[in-house]
Design a protein around this motif. Structure first.
Motif: not given
Length: 654
Positions: A248-267
């Protein structure tokens, strides 16, 4: 790959791969790296060469230090006998509990334990992790009673409704989490179980439960206690209250570093990313394709399919794209958002591959493909305002952003993830040094959340637990958000809203001031977690106070900048282990800021890169080494020119 190789998916066992493997079994707070050091000895820089010697099952045992987390049971094999230690968990009806059994030997002889007919020989003082259920048969000289693993509870259901997708937590006795059928059993950095959606049905025990709901950092949380009866489906209608509305103020929040898959226990599937983004009301999500320890680039196929296009769930309020994390463990890791095409390079320096080129080469390529670029999780050790750069450029291949001082001078990066999962303090110090030395960089945020990992501190926290907010002109698009970041119209935060006004100007703007002009500065925060607020210039702290509104005046004497910084201690709304933090990009007062102390600090950094290349660089030709040196000399020339081109301000009328 997971089923064949476990949580490492067959990756080479370099330090952070070992960390993923061990933390799959551990709760937060256990120092599993201390356990690694005890077993291997030596400094961390030696870990790469010696990870092959590491017995990860023993690391888990040693790191736990006798504790038993809720996702593990321990069978202690002692000279006095055998005992089972476990936290009893509820199961519905006759459903067996799936868990892992730690065979922990405290004897001077090897011990054989038979689990479901398979013999496991545990060496003296050794350990082994074995997958079991509460219906397994375990024999260690005698049959082991597994009744302490699980208790039977009558089944009920809760239906969860908020009116829009949210993040939910349902816990029962002892904090045990309950999830919808098929949901990933994720926990955040506070060990809170969570899942996303709306109008969801969860099978639960017919006993007292706590239900909580929230929706990212622009919302508070709501909680209710319920106690469904056996066989009942109880509807819980619960809505989180909005704290502020950035869009509403013209600002938008982002996360610029997220992995969908990068090893792990649940693809992870794209559908899970969609549920997380909408459930957190995260405006911009950058899913990055990247390698781990070798040639394989995870999610490269999705990048190739979707590069340059919004992912299918994007709408007028949410934009999701596939980007890239370019990775080199000597020079640093770089994220790219807004790519128009697939780059040719994804990594260097892994396995037998040399550090064939500086990061400047892939950065130039990514820029040529239309992306904004920035260094992620830059520094892993604390750094004070007065520390020399030696601490940040310490030897060892550990993905610290060693080349950032070079690439900033040459204009090859747009931003720095001051908000990250590692040392925010160190990154903020380096960021302000870079800006004071004449580099224009935006503050950004990248969590490095990994959707395929369900239990590993901040990596298993939801995307967007830190965000960069950008002031966007017009509708939200990938292009408008990238342009706002490129112009430095940003602040980054673990939760609080942070505003900065410098004589009517906001972050990214330049105030054309004259010497002697007086400028009024104001910063404002929103959020219950804020404890302190600062206004800083190139000379340090200008003013500080409590949360809310902070004002000050500055009489301009030379080119400088102003940033606002807010923070506080640990808080439920902040998932960073260091607590609450927010930092704006600068408002620049005049052009050509180049403080001598900051330029000399950067020049000292450049001097440290040559011995780093000698001690830890991997080169197959002299030309490869020369390319790094030539780049450093180009950066040195830029900083030296700034030292000799100090600009005086015109005189004003203060």
């Amino acid at each position: 790959m997971r089923d064949r190789h476990g949580v490492t998916w067959g990756e080479e066992l370099i330090p952070y791969v070992g960390e993923v493997a061990t933390s799959a079994y551990l709760m937060n707070g256990h120092d599993y790296w201390a356990a690694c050091f005890r077993q291997l000895g030596g400094a961390r820089r030696d870990m790469d060469a010696r990870m092959g010697e590491l017995d990860l099952d023993r690391v888990v045992r040693d790191a736990l230090g006798g504790d038993v987390p809720d996702n593990l049971a321990a069978l202690r094999l002692t000279p006095e006998g055998v005992r089972l230690e476990a936290r009893m968990l509820a199961v519905l009806d006759d459903t067996p509990l799936r868990t892992t059994l730690l065979l922990d030997s405290g004897t001077a002889e090897e011990v054989t334990v038979i689990v479901d007919g398979v013999a496991h020989v545990v060496p003296p003082g050794g350990a082994e992790l074995v997958a079991i259920t509460s219906a397994s048969t375990v024999i260690a000289g005698e049959r082991i009673d597994l009744s302490g693993l699980a208790r039977r509870a009558s089944a009920a259901r809760v239906r969860l409704r908020a009116g829009f997708p949210c993040r939910w937590t349902v816990t029962g006795e002892g904090g045990q989490g309950w999830y919808p059928q098929g949901a990933v059993r994720a926990v955040d950095a506070h060990l809170r179980p969570y899942f996303h959606g709306d109008d969801l049905v969860v099978d639960v025990p017919a006993e007292p439960l706590t239900v909580s709901v929230t929706r990212g950092m622009e919302y508070g949380s709501a909680t209710v206690e319920v106690a469904p009866s056996p066989g009942e489906e109880l509807t819980v209608e619960l809505t989180p209250e909005r704290i502020h509305d950035a869009a509403a103020r013209g600002w938008y929040g982002g996360d610029l570093h997220v992995h969908l898959n990068w090893m792990g226990d649940d693809p992870a599937t794209p559908e899970r990313a969609a549920a997380a983004q909408i459930g957190e009301d995260l405006h911009v999500l950058n899913l990055v394709a990247g390698n781990v320890a070798g040639e394989r680039v995870y999610d490269r196929e999705l990048l190739e399919e979707w590069v340059g296009r919004d992912l299918p769930w994007s709408d007028e309020r949410h934009v999701a794209r596939f980007g890239v994390e370019y990775r080199n463990d000597l020079l640093g890791h770089v994220s790219a958002f807004g790519l128009a095409d697939v780059p040719a390079r994804f990594h260097s320096g892994f396995g037998d591959s040399p550090d064939a080129h500086p990061n400047s080469a892939p950065l130039a390529e990514l820029r040529g493909l239309g992306a904004i670029t920035g260094y992620g999780h830059p520094f892993h050790t604390d750094l004070s305002e007065t520390d020399p750069p030696e601490r940040a450029v310490a030897a060892g291949r550990n993905c610290s952003a060693r080349e950032i001082v070079v690439d900033a001078a040459l204009g090859l990066i747009d931003s720095l993830d001051v908000l990250n999962h590692s040392s925010i303090q160190a990154t903020a110090v380096v960021y302000r040094r870079l800006v004071g030395a004449g580099n224009r960089l935006a503050v950004t945020a990248g969590t490095d959340a990994v959707l395929s990992i369900s239990r590993r501190g901040t990596a298993s926290s939801p995307p967007g637990w830190e965000r960069v907010y950008a002031r966007v002109d017009g509708p939200l698009t990938a292009q408008s958000f990238a342009e706002a970041v490129r112009r430095g119209r940003t602040f980054a935060t673990t939760g609080p809203w942070l505003e900065l006004d410098v004589g009517g100007h906001q972050p990214g703007d330049t105030v054309q001031a004259a010497e002697g002009d007086t400028i009024v500065i104001a910063a404002r925060t929103i959020g219950p977690e804020v404890e302190w607020l600062q206004l800083r210039t190139a000379d340090g702290v200008l003013a500080e106070g409590g949360p809310g509104l902070l004002t000050a005046e500055i009489v301009v004497r030379e080119p400088t900048y102003v940033v606002a910084v807010a923070g506080g201690g640990p808080h439920p709304r902040s998932l960073h282990p260091a607590g609450v933090y927010a930092h704006t990009s600068p408002v620049y007062i005049a052009d050509h800021i180049a403080r001598r102390a900051d330029v000399e600090w950067c020049l000292r950094w450049l001097e440290l890169l040559e011995p780093l290349l000698e001690s830890d660089g991997k080169f197959s030709t002299a030309a490869q080494r020369a390319a790094h040196r030539d780049l450093h000399e180009r950066a040195r020339a830029v900083y030296e020119a700034r030292l000799h081109a100090a600009r005086r301000l015109p005189r004003g009328g203060a």
